[in-house]
Design a protein around this motif. Structure first.
Motif, PDB file in Angstrom:
ATOM      1  N   GLU A  71     -15.350 -31.476 -79.468  1.00 13.94           N
ATOM      2  CA  GLU A  71     -16.125 -32.512 -80.152  1.00 13.94           C
ATOM      3  C   GLU A  71     -15.382 -33.841 -80.146  1.00 13.94           C
ATOM      4  N   ARG A  72     -14.081 -33.767 -80.189  1.00 15.80           N
ATOM      5  CA  ARG A  72     -13.247 -34.983 -80.189  1.00 15.80           C
ATOM      6  C   ARG A  72     -13.145 -35.569 -78.785  1.00 15.80           C
ATOM      7  N   LEU A  73     -13.334 -34.720 -77.753  1.00 19.74           N
ATOM      8  CA  LEU A  73     -13.111 -35.138 -76.376  1.00 19.74           C
ATOM      9  C   LEU A  73     -14.361 -34.941 -75.523  1.00 19.74           C
ATOM     10  N   PRO A  74     -15.274 -35.887 -75.491  1.00 21.22           N
ATOM     11  CA  PRO A  74     -16.482 -35.754 -74.682  1.00 21.22           C
ATOM     12  C   PRO A  74     -16.156 -35.701 -73.201  1.00 21.22           C
ATOM     13  N   ALA A  75     -16.945 -34.927 -72.451  1.00 18.50           N
ATOM     14  CA  ALA A  75     -16.655 -34.707 -71.034  1.00 18.50           C
ATOM     15  C   ALA A  75     -17.544 -35.530 -70.113  1.00 18.50           C
ATOM     16  N   GLU A  76     -16.988 -35.909 -68.980  1.00 15.92           N
ATOM     17  CA  GLU A  76     -17.725 -36.572 -67.904  1.00 15.92           C
ATOM     18  C   GLU A  76     -17.921 -35.537 -66.806  1.00 15.92           C
ATOM     19  N   GLY A  77     -18.970 -35.694 -65.994  1.00 13.79           N
ATOM     20  CA  GLY A  77     -19.272 -34.698 -64.972  1.00 13.79           C
ATOM     21  C   GLY A  77     -18.161 -34.518 -63.942  1.00 13.79           C
ATOM     22  N   LEU A  78     -17.948 -33.273 -63.518  1.00 15.49           N
ATOM     23  CA  LEU A  78     -16.949 -32.948 -62.510  1.00 15.49           C
ATOM     24  C   LEU A  78     -17.624 -32.649 -61.177  1.00 15.49           C
ATOM     25  N   THR A  79     -16.911 -32.929 -60.091  1.00 15.93           N
ATOM     26  CA  THR A  79     -17.428 -32.619 -58.763  1.00 15.93           C
ATOM     27  C   THR A  79     -17.298 -31.113 -58.511  1.00 15.93           C
ATOM     28  N   PRO A  80     -18.025 -30.572 -57.511  1.00 17.37           N
ATOM     29  CA  PRO A  80     -17.896 -29.140 -57.186  1.00 17.37           C
ATOM     30  C   PRO A  80     -16.450 -28.731 -56.897  1.00 17.37           C
ATOM     31  N   ARG A  81     -15.705 -29.559 -56.175  1.00 19.82           N
ATOM     32  CA  ARG A  81     -14.317 -29.235 -55.871  1.00 19.82           C
ATOM     33  C   ARG A  81     -13.468 -29.235 -57.134  1.00 19.82           C
ATOM     34  N   GLU A  82     -13.715 -30.198 -58.030  1.00 18.58           N
ATOM     35  CA  GLU A  82     -12.978 -30.240 -59.290  1.00 18.58           C
ATOM     36  C   GLU A  82     -13.287 -29.014 -60.140  1.00 18.58           C
ATOM     37  N   LEU A  83     -14.518 -28.546 -60.089  1.00 20.54           N
ATOM     38  CA  LEU A  83     -14.881 -27.333 -60.823  1.00 20.54           C
ATOM     39  C   LEU A  83     -14.138 -26.120 -60.259  1.00 20.54           C
ATOM     40  N   GLU A  84     -13.967 -26.078 -58.950  1.00 25.99           N
ATOM     41  CA  GLU A  84     -13.198 -24.987 -58.332  1.00 25.99           C
ATOM     42  C   GLU A  84     -11.750 -25.020 -58.824  1.00 25.99           C
ATOM     43  N   VAL A  85     -11.181 -26.216 -58.825  1.00 20.22           N
ATOM     44  CA  VAL A  85      -9.798 -26.372 -59.294  1.00 20.22           C
ATOM     45  C   VAL A  85      -9.700 -25.986 -60.764  1.00 20.22           C
ATOM     46  N   LEU A  86     -10.672 -26.394 -61.561  1.00 20.48           N
ATOM     47  CA  LEU A  86     -10.688 -26.075 -62.983  1.00 20.48           C
ATOM     48  C   LEU A  86     -10.721 -24.564 -63.202  1.00 20.48           C
ATOM     49  N   ARG A  87     -11.536 -23.853 -62.427  1.00 18.26           N
ATOM     50  CA  ARG A  87     -11.628 -22.390 -62.540  1.00 18.26           C
ATOM     51  C   ARG A  87     -10.265 -21.739 -62.281  1.00 18.26           C
TER      52      ARG A  87
END
Length: 207
Positions: free
Chosen positions: A135-151
């Motif tokens: 709630e304190r840290l709103p998110a901005e959209g991630l690219t497909p590659r960034e989502l892979e890295v995040l996983r």
């Protein structure tokens, strides 16, 4: 054997944690203190695998002690252990680089699980804590590659391991990680993963 440092200024509470943790076959308390500045010195002396750090201590508060330890070793595994659950307390602790946040009334099994998860390189945040942080840290959209890295970050993999998995250079991985941090307004892997879980970003990836 998981070597532990406990930094907690209430002696009775500290003794209780020592007694509980020493009963586990795979855990050993190598040092303990009730002073934040001494916690930093003891960490440098004993190099524990996991540190349990109170936020409110004399000498130096927990958040500052975490920053100082992680400035010495960015891979230090630190768990915030406190009675405080205010948004600002959570925010400061995670910003400092803690990998987990537990309240002092935590059950022993959850405590053991948290220590083992952090020792394995993973973050550990109770749902209520993750929710407040997100709630304190709103998110901005991630690219497909960034989502892979995040996983892969959520699985506890290092930048080097992520690069091997995705067949890209470690420099490229670091660039993606920094972009993830910026978009999620996070200062650490733990913080980024907490925000991502709250936003449902990891559920879409099968995590």
């Amino acid at each position: 054997m998981i070597r532990l440092l406990i930094a907690e200024d209430h002696t009775v509470v500290r003794d209780g944690f020592v007694a509980i943790l020493e009963r586990e076959d795979d855990m050993e308390v190598v040092a303990e203190t009730g002073n934040g500045r001494q916690a930093v010195a003891l960490w440098k002396e004993f190099r524990p695998d996991v540190t349990l750090m109170d936020l409110k201590m004399p000498g130096m508060d927990g958040a500052d002690a975490i920053k100082e330890i992680r400035a010495f070793d960015s891979n230090a595994c630190i768990v915030i252990l406190t009675t405080f659950e205010g948004d600002e307390d959570i925010y400061r602790g995670m910003r400092a680089g803690a990998k987990a946040y537990l309240l002092k009334d935590v059950g022993r099994e959850e405590l053991f699980q948290c220590i083992r998860e952090v020792h394995a390189g993973r973050a550990f945040l109770p749902a209520v804590i993750a929710a407040k942080l997100a709630e304190r840290l709103p998110a901005e959209g991630l690219t497909p590659r960034e989502l892979e890295v995040l996983r892969l970050l959520a699985q506890g993999k290092s930048n080097k391991a992520i690069g091997i998995t995705l067949s890209v250079s470690e420099v490229t991985v670091k660039s993606h990680v920094q972009s993830i941090f910026r978009k999620l307004n996070a200062a650490s892997r733990t913080e980024a993963i907490a925000v991502a879980r709250r936003k449902g970003l990891l559920r879409s990836l099968g995590e």
